[in-house]
Design an enzyme around this catalytic site. Structure first.
Site, mmCIF file in Angstrom:
data_model
loop_
_atom_site.group_PDB
_atom_site.id
_atom_site.type_symbol
_atom_site.label_atom_id
_atom_site.label_comp_id
_atom_site.label_asym_id
_atom_site.label_seq_id
_atom_site.Cartn_x
_atom_site.Cartn_y
_atom_site.Cartn_z
ATOM 1 C CD GLU A 1 -3.017 -1.268 2.182
ATOM 2 O OE1 GLU A 1 -3.207 -0.585 2.832
ATOM 3 O OE2 GLU A 1 -3.477 -2.148 2.339
ATOM 4 C CD GLU B 1 -3.512 -5.734 4.711
ATOM 5 O OE1 GLU B 1 -4.132 -4.429 4.310
ATOM 6 O OE2 GLU B 1 -2.420 -5.301 4.402
HETATM 7 C C1 GBH Z 1 -3.687 -1.784 5.402
HETATM 8 O O1 GBH Z 1 -4.559 -0.603 5.498
HETATM 9 C C2 GBH Z 1 -3.082 -2.233 6.175
HETATM 10 O O2 GBH Z 1 -1.569 -2.960 5.279
HETATM 11 C C3 GBH Z 1 -2.646 -2.950 7.177
HETATM 12 O O3 GBH Z 1 -1.391 -2.643 8.109
HETATM 13 C C4 GBH Z 1 -3.938 -2.628 8.480
HETATM 14 O O4 GBH Z 1 -3.794 -2.898 9.664
HETATM 15 C C5 GBH Z 1 -5.724 -2.795 7.864
HETATM 16 O O5 GBH Z 1 -5.144 -2.471 6.438
HETATM 17 C C6 GBH Z 1 -6.420 -2.185 8.615
HETATM 18 O O6 GBH Z 1 -6.162 -0.878 8.533
HETATM 19 O O7 GBH Z 1 -11.234 7.057 1.782
HETATM 20 O O8 GBH Z 1 -9.429 8.152 2.728
HETATM 21 O O9 GBH Z 1 -10.823 7.359 4.229
HETATM 22 C C7 GBH Z 1 -5.476 -0.061 5.022
HETATM 23 C C8 GBH Z 1 -5.338 1.898 5.512
HETATM 24 C C9 GBH Z 1 -8.326 1.826 5.349
HETATM 25 C C10 GBH Z 1 -6.178 3.518 4.343
HETATM 26 C C11 GBH Z 1 -8.917 2.474 4.198
HETATM 27 C C12 GBH Z 1 -7.299 4.071 3.305
HETATM 28 C C13 GBH Z 1 -9.823 4.209 3.368
HETATM 29 C C14 GBH Z 1 -9.228 5.393 2.897
HETATM 30 N N1 GBH Z 1 -6.684 2.584 4.314
HETATM 31 N N2 GBH Z 1 -8.750 4.126 4.015
HETATM 32 S S1 GBH Z 1 -10.413 7.309 3.120
#
Ligand code: GBH
Length: 478
Positions: free
Chosen positions: A172, A382
């Site tokens: 990511e 994931e």
């Molecule tokens: C993943 O990140 C990670 O790889 C992992 O380490 C983590 O523990 C897991 O997910 C759970 O969080 O439209 O801007 O509101 C996910 C991170 C989550 C980032 C959803 C973007 C929506 C963004 N993402 N998020 S937004």
């Protein structure tokens, strides 16, 4: 009917890989052992106010000392694959120069334990824990970090290439660039939109150069891939303005990486949308060709869609609300879309993260990569959900909401497979409850419950349910 309402069992293709995912900083602990130096996440989590309750990964799941038990647990659950990441500062403490053998030995032992249990290891080179020394030299906005990453990739491949077949470069990169250097809710906590875009470019370059390093060292049978968190963006209405807002977010969330990595270019609309922030002069001749390497797989991480609208032109109001933001901040992770695009919470059910549940986005993204990268196999590296799980009086942990979430998303994967998309495996986030970044230990994503005071692991009902899916290759009707 919703995908979760499927009435018949769904069969997955033979050989489909059923796994779970973790990452180094989120589970290992042992932060100062065997030569490991601080990463940006050590520094960030130890800075007051950065994480919920001041939580850090100092101990986490103590996986560094308990990995044999954790592999035994996976084996009991019958999981076929395990995706983990390597802590850069454990195996190359200063981010440059010689390897730390004790760190490499840990990953060798972990891998051997997995192979003995018949579990396929999937290695991620970078899951956000940059050695602090490289951040002190400028971090991802600096070009040199990409060159250091290519060297580090070679060092890990030299040490583990004889036993690991499936490799991914970055996890990511959007989060590294935009949460790390744009909104600052992730390490290193910097908040300059131009830096975020520079970081994005150097992550693209790092991916390409590291892929070349891996190709040099690994046997031809090795597979080199990338894990992205592409956005499933929906305009709130069908108006031209809202559709344009969705286009902007698609460019800044997804095409900023898939452009270089899959097509060797930055799209014109992305460059135009960000022109007031940067002229992109840090892109040097040959960078886009370097980022554009043939890949053996594309890995999708998916949790929730994004619903966006255009901000009304006369609405000079506050920066759009950030749904993944942690702690109020005036900074946006969307350079060039700030004050132009608003994010909305879709109606309907949410997980404990406040993320709406909508598996349609996953099917959609799988189709997108199938179209955009024809012939390249896809994995889901994931997908999963946080809920407030606690043991009952008999010590059992019931998490029916997580089962429903995973069920619905597996049905969405199955639909894409039926429609001709080549999906090779699914890795549930996460094997066990762990350090959920800025949210600390309060958000539990595991199918295995962890009591952080005692380090006792308890498989939740979802673990038993998922074990059954993995064993049979079949998703039962709920
Ligand atoms: C993943 O990140 C990670 O790889 C992992 O380490 C983590 O523990 C897991 O997910 C759970 O969080 O439209 O801007 O509101 C996910 C991170 C989550 C980032 C959803 C973007 C929506 C963004 N993402 N998020 S937004």
């Amino acid at each position: 009917p919703a995908a979760g309402a499927a009435v018949a069992d769904l069969r997955f293709p033979p050989g489909f890989m059923w796994g779970s995912s973790t990452s180094s900083y989120q589970i290992e602990g042992a932060a100062a052992e065997d030569g490991r130096t601080p990463s940006i996440w050590d520094t960030f989590s130890h800075t007051p106010g950065r994480t919920e309750g001041g939580d850090t990964g100092d101990v986490a799941c103590d996986h560094y000392h308990r990995f044999r038990d954790d592999v035994a647990l996976m084996s009991q659950l019958g999981l076929g694959g395990y995706r983990f990441s390597v802590s850069w500062s454990r195996v190359q403490p200063t981010g440059r120069g010689p390897a730390e053998q004790r760190g490499l030995d840990f990953y060798r032992s972990l891998t051997d334990e997995l192979l003995e249990a018949g579990i396929t290891p999937v290695l991620t080179l970078y899951h956000w824990d940059l050695p602090q020394e490289l951040e002190d030299a400028g971090g991802w906005p600096e070009r040199d970090t990409a060159l250091r990453f290519a060297d580090y990739a070679r060092l890990v491949a030299d040490a583990l290439g004889d036993r690991i077949k499936l490799w991914t470069t970055l996890n990511e990169p959007w989060c590294s660039a935009f949460l790390g250097y744009g909104s600052g809710v992730h390490a290193p906590g910097r908040t300059d939109p131009a830096d975020a875009l520079r970081a994005a470019h150097h992550l693209n370059l790092a991916h390409g150069l590291a892929t070349q390093s891996l190709r040099d060292v690994l046997p031809a049978s090795a597979e080199v891939m990338i894990s992205l968190n592409p956005a499933a963006v929906r305009p709130r209405s069908d108006s031209a303005e809202d559709r344009d807002a969705a286009r902007r977010i698609d460019a800044l969330a997804t095409r900023v990486f898939t452009g270089p990595m899959l097509h060797g270019r930055y799209d014109e609309d992305l460059l135009a949308d960000t022109a007031r922030i940067t002229d992109w002069s840090f892109v040097q001749d040959g960078d886009l060709a370097a980022a554009h390497q043939p890949l053996d797989g594309i890995c999708v991480n998916y949790y929730t869609p994004s619903v966006v609208s255009a901000v009304e032109p006369d609405e000079d109001g506050p920066a759009p609300e950030r749904r993944d933001g942690h702690g109020a901040s005036e900074h946006s992770p969307w350079p060039g879309a700030d004050r132009v695009v608003a994010f909305h919470q879709p109606p309907g059910e949410q997980t404990a993260m406040g993320w709406s549940i909508d598996s349609g986005g996953l099917t959609e993204l799988l189709h997108r990569f199938h179209r955009e990268a024809p012939g390249v196999p896809l994995y889901i590296t994931e997908n999963g959900a946080a809920y407030a799980d606690e043991p009952d009086s008999e010590g059992r942990v019931h998490d029916p909401d997580r089962i429903a979430y995973v069920h619905e998303h597996l049905a969405a994967v199955h639909r894409a497979v039926e429609e001709g998309v080549d999906v090779r495996g699914y890795f549930l986030w996460s094997l066990m409850d762990n350090f959920e970044w800025a949210y600390g230990y309060g958000k539990r994503f595991g199918i295995v419950h962890v009591d952080f005071a005692t380090q006792v692991r308890t498989p939740k009902s979802s673990a038993h349910w998922y074990a059954d899916v993995a064993r049979t290759g079949r998703l039962p009707a709920l």
